[in-house]
Motif scaffolding. Structure first.
Motif, mmCIF file in Angstrom:
data_model
loop_
_atom_site.group_PDB
_atom_site.id
_atom_site.type_symbol
_atom_site.label_atom_id
_atom_site.label_comp_id
_atom_site.label_asym_id
_atom_site.label_seq_id
_atom_site.Cartn_x
_atom_site.Cartn_y
_atom_site.Cartn_z
ATOM 1 N N GLU A 100 -13.119 -0.957 0.169
ATOM 2 C CA GLU A 100 -14.200 -0.397 0.997
ATOM 3 C C GLU A 100 -14.026 -0.619 2.498
ATOM 4 O O GLU A 100 -14.974 -0.482 3.253
ATOM 5 C CB GLU A 100 -15.562 -0.922 0.528
ATOM 6 C CG GLU A 100 -15.869 -0.524 -0.904
ATOM 7 C CD GLU A 100 -17.240 -0.980 -1.364
ATOM 8 O OE1 GLU A 100 -18.031 -1.472 -0.536
ATOM 9 O OE2 GLU A 100 -17.517 -0.824 -2.561
ATOM 10 N N GLU A 101 -12.806 -0.947 2.964
ATOM 11 C CA GLU A 101 -12.529 -1.084 4.389
ATOM 12 C C GLU A 101 -11.332 -0.216 4.739
ATOM 13 O O GLU A 101 -10.302 -0.273 4.052
ATOM 14 C CB GLU A 101 -12.229 -2.537 4.758
ATOM 15 C CG GLU A 101 -13.429 -3.450 4.638
ATOM 16 C CD GLU A 101 -13.144 -4.868 5.115
ATOM 17 O OE1 GLU A 101 -12.199 -5.057 5.911
ATOM 18 O OE2 GLU A 101 -13.868 -5.765 4.686
ATOM 19 N N VAL A 102 -11.449 0.583 5.807
ATOM 20 C CA VAL A 102 -10.338 1.420 6.240
ATOM 21 C C VAL A 102 -9.145 0.521 6.525
ATOM 22 O O VAL A 102 -9.269 -0.530 7.157
ATOM 23 C CB VAL A 102 -10.717 2.241 7.495
ATOM 24 C CG1 VAL A 102 -9.506 2.979 8.041
ATOM 25 C CG2 VAL A 102 -11.834 3.216 7.173
ATOM 26 N N CYS A 103 -7.974 0.929 6.029
ATOM 27 C CA CYS A 103 -6.765 0.127 6.193
ATOM 28 C C CYS A 103 -5.681 0.982 6.860
ATOM 29 O O CYS A 103 -5.392 2.081 6.405
ATOM 30 C CB CYS A 103 -6.274 -0.368 4.839
ATOM 31 S SG CYS A 103 -4.810 -1.416 4.973
ATOM 32 N N THR A 104 -5.090 0.464 7.935
ATOM 33 C CA THR A 104 -4.015 1.169 8.627
ATOM 34 C C THR A 104 -2.693 0.407 8.537
ATOM 35 O O THR A 104 -1.760 0.694 9.257
ATOM 36 C CB THR A 104 -4.374 1.404 10.105
ATOM 37 O OG1 THR A 104 -4.654 0.147 10.712
ATOM 38 C CG2 THR A 104 -5.569 2.328 10.239
ATOM 39 N N MET A 105 -2.621 -0.556 7.636
ATOM 40 C CA MET A 105 -1.399 -1.347 7.458
ATOM 41 C C MET A 105 -0.632 -0.851 6.233
ATOM 42 O O MET A 105 -1.096 -1.036 5.100
ATOM 43 C CB MET A 105 -1.736 -2.830 7.283
ATOM 44 C CG MET A 105 -2.466 -3.434 8.454
ATOM 45 S SD MET A 105 -2.805 -5.215 8.302
ATOM 46 C CE MET A 105 -3.271 -5.429 6.602
ATOM 47 N N LEU A 143 0.812 -1.212 0.000
ATOM 48 C CA LEU A 143 0.000 0.000 0.000
ATOM 49 C C LEU A 143 0.846 1.263 0.000
ATOM 50 O O LEU A 143 0.617 2.166 -0.809
ATOM 51 C CB LEU A 143 -0.952 -0.006 1.203
ATOM 52 C CG LEU A 143 -1.877 1.198 1.348
ATOM 53 C CD1 LEU A 143 -2.729 1.402 0.106
ATOM 54 C CD2 LEU A 143 -2.753 1.033 2.581
ATOM 55 N N ASP A 144 1.852 1.356 0.866
ATOM 56 C CA ASP A 144 2.666 2.573 0.906
ATOM 57 C C ASP A 144 3.424 2.778 -0.402
ATOM 58 O O ASP A 144 3.563 3.894 -0.890
ATOM 59 C CB ASP A 144 3.603 2.600 2.117
ATOM 60 C CG ASP A 144 4.563 1.431 2.192
ATOM 61 O OD1 ASP A 144 4.396 0.444 1.450
ATOM 62 O OD2 ASP A 144 5.494 1.506 3.027
ATOM 63 N N GLN A 145 3.871 1.678 -1.020
ATOM 64 C CA GLN A 145 4.567 1.772 -2.301
ATOM 65 C C GLN A 145 3.623 2.242 -3.405
ATOM 66 O O GLN A 145 4.011 3.008 -4.288
ATOM 67 C CB GLN A 145 5.179 0.425 -2.679
ATOM 68 C CG GLN A 145 6.279 -0.016 -1.744
ATOM 69 C CD GLN A 145 6.741 -1.436 -2.016
ATOM 70 O OE1 GLN A 145 6.017 -2.241 -2.602
ATOM 71 N NE2 GLN A 145 7.949 -1.749 -1.585
ATOM 72 N N LEU A 146 2.376 1.778 -3.356
ATOM 73 C CA LEU A 146 1.388 2.196 -4.354
ATOM 74 C C LEU A 146 1.148 3.702 -4.285
ATOM 75 O O LEU A 146 1.087 4.369 -5.317
ATOM 76 C CB LEU A 146 0.065 1.456 -4.151
ATOM 77 C CG LEU A 146 -1.066 1.907 -5.081
ATOM 78 C CD1 LEU A 146 -0.821 1.417 -6.502
ATOM 79 C CD2 LEU A 146 -2.404 1.429 -4.586
#
Length: 71
Positions: free
Chosen positions: A41-46, A12-15
């Motif tokens: 559609e789900e909050v993601c904190t990872m 995710l951070d790379q995206l």
């Protein structure tokens, strides 16, 4: 926005950096920890959440929404 990857998955951070949303990993980390990012559609904190083709990411930047589809 559609982002095509040439690997099995992208984190995710790379995206967020690859798509030009964030200029650094620390910027991406901050957005993710502020719960401003949803994956499918789900909050993601990872930050290291693996994203595969077909996954959809939604960013809420103030009143602006940015949708990214991984291809």
């Amino acid at each position: 926005m559609k982002v095509k990857i040439d690997t099995e998955y992208i984190k995710l951070d790379q995206l967020l950096k690859f798509a030009g949303i964030c200029s650094s990993g620390s910027d991406a980390k901050e957005l993710i920890l502020e719960e401003a990012v949803s994956v499918n559609e789900e909050v993601c904190t990872m930050r290291g959440k693996k994203l595969y083709p077909g996954d959809e990411v939604l960013l809420m930047l103030g009143e602006e929404y940015i949708e990214i589809t991984v291809e």
